[in-house]
Scaffold this active site. Sequence first.
Site, mmCIF file in Angstrom:
data_model
loop_
_atom_site.group_PDB
_atom_site.id
_atom_site.type_symbol
_atom_site.label_atom_id
_atom_site.label_comp_id
_atom_site.label_asym_id
_atom_site.label_seq_id
_atom_site.Cartn_x
_atom_site.Cartn_y
_atom_site.Cartn_z
ATOM 1 C CE LYS A 95 -29.543 -86.938 10.399
ATOM 2 N NZ LYS A 95 -28.571 -87.908 10.877
ATOM 3 C CG ASP A 112 -17.708 -76.116 12.190
ATOM 4 O OD1 ASP A 112 -18.590 -76.841 12.683
ATOM 5 O OD2 ASP A 112 -17.751 -75.736 10.989
ATOM 6 C CD GLU A 153 -33.404 -79.146 16.172
ATOM 7 O OE1 GLU A 153 -34.023 -78.099 15.914
ATOM 8 O OE2 GLU A 153 -32.865 -79.850 15.312
ATOM 9 C CB CYS A 200 -33.412 -86.387 14.523
ATOM 10 S SG CYS A 200 -31.919 -85.607 15.128
ATOM 11 C CG PHE A 251 -30.486 -90.617 23.168
ATOM 12 C CD1 PHE A 251 -31.009 -91.443 22.179
ATOM 13 C CD2 PHE A 251 -29.421 -91.089 23.912
ATOM 14 C CE1 PHE A 251 -30.489 -92.724 21.959
ATOM 15 C CE2 PHE A 251 -28.888 -92.359 23.711
ATOM 16 C CZ PHE A 251 -29.425 -93.180 22.738
ATOM 17 C CG LEU A 252 -28.372 -83.592 22.754
ATOM 18 C CD1 LEU A 252 -27.426 -82.552 22.159
ATOM 19 C CD2 LEU A 252 -28.419 -83.466 24.264
HETATM 20 C C1 UDX Z 1 -35.563 -86.145 18.179
HETATM 21 C C2 UDX Z 1 -35.423 -87.137 19.355
HETATM 22 O O1 UDX Z 1 -36.486 -86.932 20.280
HETATM 23 C C3 UDX Z 1 -34.061 -86.979 20.032
HETATM 24 O O2 UDX Z 1 -33.910 -87.950 21.038
HETATM 25 C C4 UDX Z 1 -32.967 -87.142 18.974
HETATM 26 O O3 UDX Z 1 -31.695 -86.946 19.531
HETATM 27 C C5 UDX Z 1 -33.179 -86.156 17.839
HETATM 28 O O4 UDX Z 1 -34.488 -86.327 17.291
HETATM 29 P P1 UDX Z 1 -36.125 -83.551 17.905
HETATM 30 O O5 UDX Z 1 -36.077 -83.809 16.440
HETATM 31 O O6 UDX Z 1 -35.403 -82.372 18.460
HETATM 32 O O7 UDX Z 1 -35.564 -84.829 18.725
HETATM 33 O O8 UDX Z 1 -37.654 -83.358 18.317
HETATM 34 P P2 UDX Z 1 -38.801 -84.191 19.038
HETATM 35 O O9 UDX Z 1 -39.229 -83.430 20.219
HETATM 36 O O10 UDX Z 1 -38.451 -85.586 19.217
HETATM 37 O O11 UDX Z 1 -39.978 -84.039 17.948
HETATM 38 C C6 UDX Z 1 -39.802 -84.508 16.617
HETATM 39 C C7 UDX Z 1 -41.014 -84.227 15.776
HETATM 40 O O12 UDX Z 1 -42.107 -85.029 16.179
HETATM 41 C C8 UDX Z 1 -41.526 -82.788 15.818
HETATM 42 O O13 UDX Z 1 -41.871 -82.396 14.518
HETATM 43 C C9 UDX Z 1 -42.759 -82.854 16.705
HETATM 44 O O14 UDX Z 1 -43.698 -81.854 16.392
HETATM 45 C C10 UDX Z 1 -43.276 -84.246 16.356
HETATM 46 N N1 UDX Z 1 -44.079 -84.868 17.416
HETATM 47 C C11 UDX Z 1 -43.507 -85.186 18.612
HETATM 48 C C12 UDX Z 1 -45.427 -85.159 17.190
HETATM 49 O O15 UDX Z 1 -45.967 -84.893 16.107
HETATM 50 N N2 UDX Z 1 -46.142 -85.781 18.178
HETATM 51 C C13 UDX Z 1 -45.593 -86.122 19.371
HETATM 52 O O16 UDX Z 1 -46.317 -86.688 20.208
HETATM 53 C C14 UDX Z 1 -44.232 -85.803 19.608
#
Ligand code: UDX
Length: 445
Positions: free
Chosen positions: A266, A30, A155, A263, A152-153
């Site tokens: 974006k 990095d 957070e 994610c 597909f992680l």
């Molecule tokens: C996401 C994808 O799930 C993951 O596979 C990818 O690699 C990165 O983007 P992440 O952004 O960490 O992961 O969070 P995620 O758990 O998917 O939630 C995203 C957003 O959606 C959050 O703001 C969450 O509050 C919201 N959400 C999620 C809802 O509003 N309702 C839901 O039913 C699920």
Amino acid sequence: MKITIIGAGYVGLVTAVGFADLGNEVICVDKIPFKLSKLSKGISPIYEPGLTELLQKQIKKGKIHFTDKIEEGVNFSDIIFLCVGTPNGDTGKADLSQVEEASIDIAHNMNSYKFIIEKSTVPVNTHQWVETVIKRYLKKDIKFDVASNPEFLKEGSALDDFMNPDRIVVGVESEKAKDMFKELYKPFVKKGIPLIVTTPAAAELIKHASNSFLAMKISYINMVSELCEKVGADVNMVAEGMGYDKRIGRAFLQAGIGYGGSCFPKDVKAFIKIAEEHGVDFSLIEEVEKINLKRRTNFMKRIKNVFRIIKDKNIAVWGLSFKPNTDDIREAPSIDIIRELEKSKANLKLYDPQAEEGFKHIFPEKQSLKYFDNKYEALKDTDTLLILTDWDEFKGADLDRVKENMRLPIIIDGRNIYQLKDMKKKGFEYYSIGRENFDPKGMWK
Ligand code: UDX
């Protein structure tokens, strides 16, 4: 195996620590000095459950180390993961300058065959461009492969997602690259995790298409929640009933104030741009984005409906991160909502288990905006409590204590974390998303 990771951001760091834990030797490159000095001491620059502990364990075992020297990284291994950032540029299109920089660095420093794997989320066919860039800057005739292996992680559960993914997608063009992936992911395949072998273009698309689809599910249920409120149906029941259909599934049908994070916003934007460039109508996904942003304005409307006058109201906010179990506030709905409340001159009392530090950079503490270390303290003399993130500790809060501390027992819940019957029983005036809104005095019509 020996593995090089370029970019110690969220994806890079979790991938590095995960591969090290599986017995591989990993080097992480990095450019940011403060990040590297933290990482070398075993301190994770991001909050992610279990990450610091595993990082320290692997440093002790000598399985992982960090460097700012790209040459060292490129020479360390034949396998190089590109995990650099791909933020949206001005137009929403993915900005690939970090991918280009890393590709040029690799070209300048490689002396033998390299297997270069895109893990960053990139527009379809970026692999071809990476290949072109490397060829252009290579001084010698050295063979290399470029492949795609999207991550597909999520957070908050990133380590578990790394160790136990639903599937691993690899996009390859050569048999050699395919065999290298098979060797790398052997421990996963042994556990029965499907390894999907496809072309690089399909792999790149799988990532954008998956994230946009999940975002679409969220916007879909949020759209339905608006109708639920008008007709007196409960959106949770609707989601439950839909979710039992295996073709639909219950996941990502949680109505609320919408998605945020690094994610979905974006990737949805970038996917729309890719379609636009290819002349394909993606208005469906454009609506997903519109609906999502409208969640925030609708929530503000709700607060205004409840109070009419927001000026000088004491408002407690529980939850600032874009979702629970993370300190990440990127694109969090809380930012827009708090900005609006500030404009309306509310007195704000904010609490989040992890996101306070990051939030202070955008909203420094002042007389009318205070941060609290204790969620109950934040409620003292408040006229309402807003719930913006569904942290477990809010779900399990002592509601009697909540009520005692507040001046008015009004909760406006953007994540539907409480049962209506509990709120009725405790005598709260309670407003949530796509469900019955009620107040014990029957004022709300
Ligand atoms: C996401 C994808 O799930 C993951 O596979 C990818 O690699 C990165 O983007 P992440 O952004 O960490 O992961 O969070 P995620 O758990 O998917 O939630 C995203 C957003 O959606 C959050 O703001 C969450 O509050 C919201 N959400 C999620 C809802 O509003 N309702 C839901 O039913 C699920």
